[in-house]
Structures are given as C-alpha cells and as structure tokens.
Design an enzyme around this catalytic site. Structure first.
Site, PDB file in Angstrom:
ATOM      1  N   ASP A 210       0.849  -1.182   0.000  1.00 41.35           N
ATOM      2  CA  ASP A 210       0.000   0.000   0.000  1.00 41.35           C
ATOM      3  C   ASP A 210       0.892   1.241   0.000  1.00 41.35           C
ATOM      4  O   ASP A 210       1.899   1.292   0.715  1.00 41.35           O
ATOM      5  CB  ASP A 210      -0.899  -0.009   1.246  1.00 41.35           C
ATOM      6  CG  ASP A 210      -1.927   1.098   1.218  1.00 41.35           C
ATOM      7  OD1 ASP A 210      -3.014   0.863   0.661  1.00 41.35           O
ATOM      8  OD2 ASP A 210      -1.653   2.190   1.753  1.00 41.35           O
ATOM      9  N   ASN A 218      -3.012  13.079  -2.634  1.00 37.04           N
ATOM     10  CA  ASN A 218      -4.180  13.538  -3.388  1.00 37.04           C
ATOM     11  C   ASN A 218      -4.689  14.883  -2.881  1.00 37.04           C
ATOM     12  O   ASN A 218      -5.013  15.780  -3.662  1.00 37.04           O
ATOM     13  CB  ASN A 218      -5.300  12.494  -3.304  1.00 37.04           C
ATOM     14  CG  ASN A 218      -5.170  11.414  -4.363  1.00 37.04           C
ATOM     15  OD1 ASN A 218      -4.587  11.643  -5.418  1.00 37.04           O
ATOM     16  ND2 ASN A 218      -5.704  10.242  -4.086  1.00 37.04           N
ATOM     17  N   HIS A 223      -5.769  14.848  -7.667  1.00 33.68           N
ATOM     18  CA  HIS A 223      -5.876  13.455  -8.120  1.00 33.68           C
ATOM     19  C   HIS A 223      -5.016  13.163  -9.345  1.00 33.68           C
ATOM     20  O   HIS A 223      -4.601  12.015  -9.569  1.00 33.68           O
ATOM     21  CB  HIS A 223      -7.349  13.127  -8.411  1.00 33.68           C
ATOM     22  CG  HIS A 223      -8.184  13.026  -7.168  1.00 33.68           C
ATOM     23  ND1 HIS A 223      -8.179  11.935  -6.347  1.00 33.68           N
ATOM     24  CD2 HIS A 223      -9.038  13.922  -6.593  1.00 33.68           C
ATOM     25  CE1 HIS A 223      -8.999  12.125  -5.327  1.00 33.68           C
ATOM     26  NE2 HIS A 223      -9.539  13.336  -5.457  1.00 33.68           N
ATOM     27  N   ASP A 227      -2.669   9.975  -9.576  1.00 33.70           N
ATOM     28  CA  ASP A 227      -2.644   8.998 -10.670  1.00 33.70           C
ATOM     29  C   ASP A 227      -1.216   8.765 -11.164  1.00 33.70           C
ATOM     30  O   ASP A 227      -0.827   7.634 -11.473  1.00 33.70           O
ATOM     31  CB  ASP A 227      -3.517   9.482 -11.825  1.00 33.70           C
ATOM     32  CG  ASP A 227      -5.000   9.414 -11.509  1.00 33.70           C
ATOM     33  OD1 ASP A 227      -5.352   8.796 -10.492  1.00 33.70           O
ATOM     34  OD2 ASP A 227      -5.799   9.992 -12.274  1.00 33.70           O
ATOM     35  N   GLU A 253      -5.056   2.439  -3.854  1.00 34.13           N
ATOM     36  CA  GLU A 253      -3.591   2.590  -3.843  1.00 34.13           C
ATOM     37  C   GLU A 253      -2.920   1.312  -3.377  1.00 34.13           C
ATOM     38  O   GLU A 253      -1.779   1.311  -2.922  1.00 34.13           O
ATOM     39  CB  GLU A 253      -3.173   3.766  -2.944  1.00 34.13           C
ATOM     40  CG  GLU A 253      -3.407   3.567  -1.467  1.00 34.13           C
ATOM     41  CD  GLU A 253      -4.768   4.033  -0.998  1.00 34.13           C
ATOM     42  OE1 GLU A 253      -4.902   4.289   0.208  1.00 34.13           O
ATOM     43  OE2 GLU A 253      -5.701   4.149  -1.827  1.00 34.13           O
TER      44      GLU A 253
END
Length: 333
Positions: A210, A218, A223, A227, A253
């Site tokens: 993770d 974010n 965002h 990404d 994630e």
C-alpha cells in the site's frame, strides 16, 4: 442436320460424308465461339481469384511441391509467387519459427483426418513483418492405396482480428490507469497458482503493498498527481518481478505481487528490491520532487492453508502491521 451440328448434338462419328462449305463455316464459327467462351470463363476465374483476399494453394504431397498458389500470395506473403512454387521448404521458411512445429503437426492431422477447419499460425513476410494466418485445408485427392495425393487449402490474413482479440483481452485483464493486472484477473490467476502449488507442493509467496500517505498526496497535489504516483509505483512493480510472477492493482492505492515457486528468502529479496525502487522515485511537483514509500506485508504458503483467502489474510494483516510500525518496510505474516 446442320442445325443439330451447330448445337453440338451430333457426334463426329455420325457424319457419313464430307462437310459442305456451309457446314464447315458453321463448324469453324462454333469452334471460335467455344474458344471465346473458354477465354471469358478463364478471365472471370482469374478476376475472381484476384478479388479473393486469401491465398488458395495446392500441395502435391508425394513430391512435396506447391503446384498452385493464387495471386493473393504476393500481397499477403510479400514475396513473388515463384518463391512458393519453387519448393515446399520455401513455403515452410515463411512460417514464424515458434509456430513451425505446430504448422507441421497440424498438417499431419489433416493427412490423418482428411480436413481441418482452421489452423492459425504466424508468417514472416518478405519485408520482415509478422502476420497471422488462418489456414483451412483438406485432402482433395488420394492414391488408389488411400494415401494423400493432393492437399488444397485457403490461407486468410487474420492479423487485424488477432490484434483486436489481444486488445479486448488486455482491456478485460488490465487496470487502465497502471497497465498492471486488474483485481479480477489478479485473483483468478492467483487462485490457479494457489491450487497448483497445493497440488504440486511448490512454494508460493504473496506480497501485499500500500502506498504510504496516499490520501495526503491527493489532498495536497490533486488526483492527477495521485494517478501519476500510482503509475510510477506500478512501473517499479513490473520491473521488480520475474518471468511468471503476477503484479496487479487490487484497490485504490493497493497492489499485490504473487510469486510462484518462491521461498521466504527469495520473496524478501524481491520485496526489498521493489521497496528500494519506490524509495528512489522522484515524482516532480510544484513544490519540488515528491518522495514515495510503500508498506508491504509478506505471506508464504503453509501446508495448513485451505484456500487463497488464508494467504491473503496473513499478507493483509502483515501490511497493516508495517503501517503501524512506521511504514516504508516489509513485515512477514
């Protein structure tokens, strides 16, 4: 009698005397008309062959000679027709090396069964381009002893179809953003690997990871930056894996790595390599380079594991333990 002769209903042996001038003229006109009809049919047949986007071919099995190929050969194979007609070996030389054994074995099946609806293999064109063919063939003639004499077939270029199938397969199994395996494909493949490992006694390792503080990334950078971080971490995962390993994005994630035939020591080495690769990421932002870390949970298959869920649960528990212990580390579960 002249009318019957003109219509072709009177055989030569029925004529009892020499032809008159009129009969001779009619016979000549009839002969010329038949010749013209034959030429028309030949032109029509040639036009039909040229319009067919497939190679029609005929192979004399006893002499191993290609006795006919249609005009489409030059377009599909990118070579002169004389190349195919020179020998059967030259035809085989067109076939992609990895598919050559299959092409030969499938032709042997045609000899035994009499026909094959479709066999697919790749060829290398004269310009070096690799193309896919679908080749339907059957035994057209046999000797009196029943041995194959003439094999005929039709080879069609299906490269575009193959590319579409591959793209549909990619879309069905790949996470669009990271180009790693999607959750469904990952766990379907992991289940098969688990069953094989249990049946064969082979080792199996499961790494769950993770991205640390992903929500903060974010919230701070948006965002779009999130990404980009996901994509860069996925690239690290793809580079850290061996042939036969499976890397996938299974959550927002969260990523997973399945390692068939991998014991604890090797799994720790692979996980450590991935950990270091992510640490070295320098993702550019308006505030300077962004450093990224991951927390990993590692689980090794136990004899007592009755399902993939048990392996996944231990890896998941270990990953959250890594989070609680300070992140950016690997913990074994």
């Amino acid at each position: 009698m002249i009318l019957d002769f003109y219509n072709g209903d009177l055989m030569d042996e029925q004529l009892t005397g020499p032809l008159s001038a009129d009969e001779t003229m009619l016979a000549l006109l009839h002969s010329r008309a038949e010749a013209e009809r034959l030429r028309d049919r030949e032109r029509l047949f040639s036009a039909l062959l040229e319009s067919v986007n497939a190679v029609l071919w005929a192979l004399d099995w006893q002499t191993r000679e290609i006795v006919y190929v249609s005009p489409a050969y030059e377009q599909i194979f990118g070579r002169p027709m004389a190349f195919a007609l020179s020998s059967y070996d030259d035809w085989l030389n067109n076939i992609y090396p990895d598919d050559l054994q299959y092409a030969q074995d499938s032709l042997n099946q045609v000899l035994q069964q009499g026909a094959m609806e479709s066999r697919e293999y790749r060829i290398i064109r004269g310009d070096g381009e690799v193309r896919w063919l679908s080749d339907k063939c059957f035994v057209s003639q046999r000797t009196e002893a029943g041995m194959p004499l003439l094999i005929v077939g039709m080879a069609e270029d299906i490269t575009d179809k193959k590319r579409m199938e591959e793209e549909l397969q990619r879309l069905a199994t790949t996470d669009v953003l990271t180009r790693s395996s999607n959750r469904r494909h990952f766990f379907e493949s992991a289940q098969r690997a688990f069953e094989f490992a249990k049946a064969s006694g082979e080792s199996l390792a499961f790494l769950l990871m993770d991205i640390d503080d992903f929500k903060k990334i974010n919230d701070r950078f948006g965002h779009q930056m999130g990404d980009l971080v996901l994509q860069r971490v996925a690239e690290c995962g793809a580079q850290a894996t061996r042939r036969g390993d499976l890397f996938g994005r299974i959550g927002g994630e969260e990523f997973a790595l399945l390692l068939p035939g991998c014991d604890l020591e090797l799994a720790e080495q692979i996980g450590g390599r991935l950990q270091r690769a992510v640490r070295q990421l320098m993702v550019p932002t308006t505030d300077g380079p962004l450093r990224v870390t991951i927390s990993q949970g590692l689980a090794i298959l136990h004899e007592s594991d009755t399902g993939l869920d048990a392996l996944y649960a231990r890896a998941d528990e270990a990953m959250y333990k890594a989070k609680r212990q300070g992140k950016d580390q690997i913990v074994q579960g």
